[in-house]
Scaffold this motif. Structure first.
Motif, mmCIF file in Angstrom:
data_model
loop_
_atom_site.group_PDB
_atom_site.id
_atom_site.type_symbol
_atom_site.label_atom_id
_atom_site.label_comp_id
_atom_site.label_asym_id
_atom_site.label_seq_id
_atom_site.Cartn_x
_atom_site.Cartn_y
_atom_site.Cartn_z
ATOM 1 N N LEU A 29 9.384 -13.903 -1.335
ATOM 2 C CA LEU A 29 8.467 -13.081 -0.555
ATOM 3 C C LEU A 29 8.266 -11.717 -1.228
ATOM 4 O O LEU A 29 7.137 -11.262 -1.443
ATOM 5 C CB LEU A 29 9.024 -12.912 0.856
ATOM 6 N N ALA A 30 9.389 -11.066 -1.574
ATOM 7 C CA ALA A 30 9.306 -9.737 -2.188
ATOM 8 C C ALA A 30 8.697 -9.805 -3.585
ATOM 9 O O ALA A 30 7.950 -8.905 -3.989
ATOM 10 C CB ALA A 30 10.696 -9.115 -2.242
ATOM 11 N N LYS A 31 8.991 -10.866 -4.323
ATOM 12 C CA LYS A 31 8.431 -10.992 -5.678
ATOM 13 C C LYS A 31 6.911 -11.139 -5.620
ATOM 14 O O LYS A 31 6.183 -10.543 -6.446
ATOM 15 C CB LYS A 31 9.061 -12.191 -6.385
ATOM 16 N N THR A 32 6.426 -11.904 -4.659
ATOM 17 C CA THR A 32 4.977 -12.078 -4.522
ATOM 18 C C THR A 32 4.318 -10.746 -4.145
ATOM 19 O O THR A 32 3.253 -10.401 -4.669
ATOM 20 C CB THR A 32 4.676 -13.144 -3.465
ATOM 21 N N ARG A 33 4.946 -10.005 -3.249
ATOM 22 C CA ARG A 33 4.422 -8.683 -2.870
ATOM 23 C C ARG A 33 4.477 -7.723 -4.059
ATOM 24 O O ARG A 33 3.560 -6.932 -4.298
ATOM 25 C CB ARG A 33 5.219 -8.099 -1.703
ATOM 26 N N ALA A 34 5.563 -7.791 -4.833
ATOM 27 C CA ALA A 34 5.709 -6.909 -5.988
ATOM 28 C C ALA A 34 4.652 -7.200 -7.048
ATOM 29 O O ALA A 34 4.169 -6.279 -7.725
ATOM 30 C CB ALA A 34 7.114 -7.049 -6.585
#
Length: 212
Positions: free
Chosen positions: A64-69
Motif C-alpha cells: 500500500l505504502a509503496k504504491t502511494r510512494a
C-alpha cells in the motif's frame, strides 16, 4: 497513449528492497521520458506516455505504502521537469512471495497483495494464478485470479474511495520513509549516469539486500 512501462519489478523479484525497486522504477521512467523528448515530444507529452510498474506482495501495508510512494516520487520528478503529469500505476503480483510447495496458500497472498495495491491507488492490477509456479495455470487458478480482482473491485469497492489510508500515521510515515529512501537512491543512479550505466552497481546492491 502508453508507450513505456517503467518498472522496478525485476529488482523486487531478485530480492531487492522496496526503496531499490522504487528508485529503479523512477530512473527508468525518467530515462524513457528523456528518450521521447529526444524524439521530439514535449516534456509533458513524453512523461504522459510512461506507466509506472510496481510489484504487489502479501506484505499488505508495504504494498500500500509503496504504491502511494510511487505517486509521490513521480510527482517530484515531473515537478523537476516543470510539468504536472499524474502518475499511472500498474501493480503486478509478486512471484517471489508465492509458494510452489503449498499453492493454495497463494490465494491468501494474492488477495492481500491485490488489496494493498488497490487501497494504495494503483490504476491497473494484474494477479497471477495461484499455481503459476508449478504448472501451466489451470482453468480454476485463472478464474480465481480474475475473481479475486472482481471481488476487490465490485464487492469490497476499493475504487470507490480515493486514498482510503490517507491520514493514517503509520501509512503516511511508511510512505514518506519509502519515498525519501527511494529518492536518495534515484539521485545516486542519476549521478552515476542513469539507469543503464548503473545496472552493474545496482545488481551488487540488490544481491546484498537479498542476502540480508
Amino acid at each position: 497513449a502508453e508507450l513505456f512501462l517503467a518498472s522496478g519489478r525485476f529488482v523486487h523479484e531478485a530480492g531487492g528492497t522496496e526503496a531499490q525497486e522504487l528508485a529503479v522504477m523512477l530512473a527508468s521512467g525518467v530515462a524513457y521520458g528523456r528518450a521521447l523528448e529526444g524524439a521530439g515530444l514535449s516534456a509533458e507529452a513524453a512523461l504522459s506516455r510512461v506507466t509506472l510498474g510496481v510489484s504487489a506482495d502479501a506484505m499488505m501495508f508495504q504494498t500500500l505504502a509503496k504504491t502511494r510512494a510511487a505517486r509521490v516520487l513521480w510527482a517530484r520528478a515531473c515537478a523537476a521537469s516543470g510539468v504536472d503529469v499524474p502518475a499511472r500505476i500498474e501493480a503486478r503480483s509478486s512471484r517471489r512471495m508465492l509458494s510452489a510447495a503449498d499453492p493454495w496458500t497463494n490465494l491468501l497472498r494474492l488477495t492481500a497483495a491485490g488489496f494493498g495495491a488497490g487501497a494504495g491507488g494503483c490504476d491497473a492490477l494484474v494477479l497471477d494464478p495461484f499455481d503459476v509456479l508449478i504448472e501451466t495455470p489451470t482453468p480454476l487458478a485463472q478464474r480465481q485470479a480474475r475473481n479475486i480482482q472482481l471481488i476487490l473491485m465490485e464487492e469490497a469497492h476499493l475504487g470507490r474511495v480515493a486514498d482510503p489510508a490517507g491520514g493514517s500515521w503509520f501509512v503516511e510515515s511508511l510512505t514518506r520513509d519509502l519515498a525519501e529512501a527511494a529518492w536518495a537512491q534515484f539521485q545516486a543512479i542519476e549521478a552515476a549516469g542513469g539507469i543503464v550505466a548503473s545496472l552493474d552497481r545496482l545488481a551488487e546492491e540488490v544481491a546484498v539486500a537479498r542476502a540480508e
